[in-house]
Design a protein around this motif. Sequence first.
Motif, PDB file in Angstrom:
ATOM      1  N   THR A  60     -12.544   2.450   3.422  1.00 26.59           N
ATOM      2  CA  THR A  60     -13.322   1.499   2.616  1.00 26.59           C
ATOM      3  C   THR A  60     -14.519   2.237   2.040  1.00 26.59           C
ATOM      4  O   THR A  60     -14.980   3.228   2.613  1.00 26.59           O
TER       5      THR A  60
ATOM      6  N   THR B 283       0.842  -1.201   0.000  1.00 26.27           N
ATOM      7  CA  THR B 283       0.000   0.000   0.000  1.00 26.27           C
ATOM      8  C   THR B 283       0.873   1.244   0.000  1.00 26.27           C
ATOM      9  O   THR B 283       1.872   1.324   0.718  1.00 26.27           O
TER      10      THR B 283
ATOM     11  N   ILE C 256      -7.929   4.053  -4.188  1.00 25.22           N
ATOM     12  CA  ILE C 256      -8.996   4.724  -3.443  1.00 25.22           C
ATOM     13  C   ILE C 256      -8.631   6.192  -3.361  1.00 25.22           C
ATOM     14  O   ILE C 256      -7.508   6.534  -2.974  1.00 25.22           O
TER      15      ILE C 256
ATOM     16  N   LYS D 260      -5.574  -1.631  -6.977  1.00 21.02           N
ATOM     17  CA  LYS D 260      -6.751  -0.930  -6.434  1.00 21.02           C
ATOM     18  C   LYS D 260      -6.336   0.502  -6.131  1.00 21.02           C
ATOM     19  O   LYS D 260      -5.216   0.740  -5.677  1.00 21.02           O
TER      20      LYS D 260
ATOM     21  N   LYS E 136     -10.731  -0.569  -9.411  1.00 24.05           N
ATOM     22  CA  LYS E 136     -10.068  -1.871  -9.312  1.00 24.05           C
ATOM     23  C   LYS E 136      -9.905  -2.472 -10.701  1.00 24.05           C
ATOM     24  O   LYS E 136     -10.858  -2.586 -11.461  1.00 24.05           O
TER      25      LYS E 136
ATOM     26  N   TYR F 201     -13.434   4.241  -5.645  1.00 22.06           N
ATOM     27  CA  TYR F 201     -12.618   3.033  -5.545  1.00 22.06           C
ATOM     28  C   TYR F 201     -12.530   2.416  -6.940  1.00 22.06           C
ATOM     29  O   TYR F 201     -13.548   2.062  -7.533  1.00 22.06           O
TER      30      TYR F 201
ATOM     31  N   LYS G  67      -4.962   4.111   8.279  1.00 20.90           N
ATOM     32  CA  LYS G  67      -5.929   3.130   7.773  1.00 20.90           C
ATOM     33  C   LYS G  67      -6.498   3.613   6.438  1.00 20.90           C
ATOM     34  O   LYS G  67      -6.829   4.783   6.276  1.00 20.90           O
TER      35      LYS G  67
ATOM     36  N   SER H 188     -18.246   2.156   1.450  1.00 20.58           N
ATOM     37  CA  SER H 188     -19.504   1.475   1.813  1.00 20.58           C
ATOM     38  C   SER H 188     -20.681   2.242   1.221  1.00 20.58           C
ATOM     39  O   SER H 188     -20.558   3.419   0.854  1.00 20.58           O
TER      40      SER H 188
END
Length: 374
Positions: free
Chosen positions: A121, A45, A233, A231, A226, A224, A118, A123
């Motif tokens: 994500t 990452t 973000i 990937k 992919k 996001y 972190k 959602s």
Amino acid sequence: MKFIVSSSALLKQLSAINGVVTTNPVVPILENFLFEIKDSVLTITASDLQTSMITEIAVEAKEDGNIAVPARILIETLKNLPEQPVTFSIDHDTYAVEISSDNGRYRLAGENATDFPKIPTVSNATTVDMSTEVLASAVSNTIFATSSDELRPAMTGVYINLSPTNTTFVATDGHRLVRYRRVDVASSDAASLIIPRKALNLLKSTLPSENVPVSVEFNQSNAYFKFNSIKMICRLIDERFPDYENVIPAENPNLMTIDRSELLSSLRRIAIYANKTTHQVRLKLTGSELMISAEDLDFSNEANERLSCEHDGEDIEIGFNAKFLVEMLNNLSCKEVTLKFSAPNRAGLILPAEQDENEDILMLVMPVMLNNYV
């Protein structure tokens, strides 16, 4: 923790995401790659807090673990190693990283992986699928027209509007505007977002040459992407995009169709003689003849050229910034272009004379007020 990996395979994956890493990040640990091993898969990452890129590669490893590894020194080491298996040995007490190769051993200071921010994500996301070919074309056709003015953040990214019938990509800096529409990409849920220029530049440089599917998910704060093992973000620009449709002139009675490469070459030559502040060139349409001219009164420089064209409408003379015209024409790949004008003080439109059935490209450029010759 110990693992073995091909030096060239690792370098390829690191190079794909290295563009995210900045030299003076807000958080010092972001000068590192985050390495995480689980079930013999190394997940790498890179992040700058606004944009994060993640890639995966299979390795030989007997245990799971993680470590933050300095990005610059690792990339430089791998670049200068011939293709061979390299062994990474990590001491979790001191965070020391030792790389063993056929040539020698290299020791560098890692950091605690738990200090790495972190990754968000996505959602409650809206999802749309497209090919890398479509995405690359959309980015290439719009990103050059984004603004660098941080006081108008909405214009520093590309606006994407999804509808059940098409997807529209728009970029503007207030002087020019590009609207790129695809009818082969659509979403059942109408939605819109603004993606920052840096994220799109990273995406453009990372997209593979072969045409593969790209999954795009986004919510109100993040998008996001992919494809293959990559990937990305990125944080979205939370601003209202200008009402661009109202800027596009509806009535354009003057139409000119001309060979794109001839016009581009002529503009490049004439622009040499234009004023270095305004970059103004004049387009004078008389019948089926286009005269392109420029002057710089400060240095007594002047140039003009004549080109043949197809013209439908009244004679008109209009001034534009040569740099904008050159950049726009350079980003088109068609043989002929059509320029549409309404009045000398209104925006001009540039579009391919023949459009592809799946795409619709429209470029708008604001005029530069004409100065009379002295």
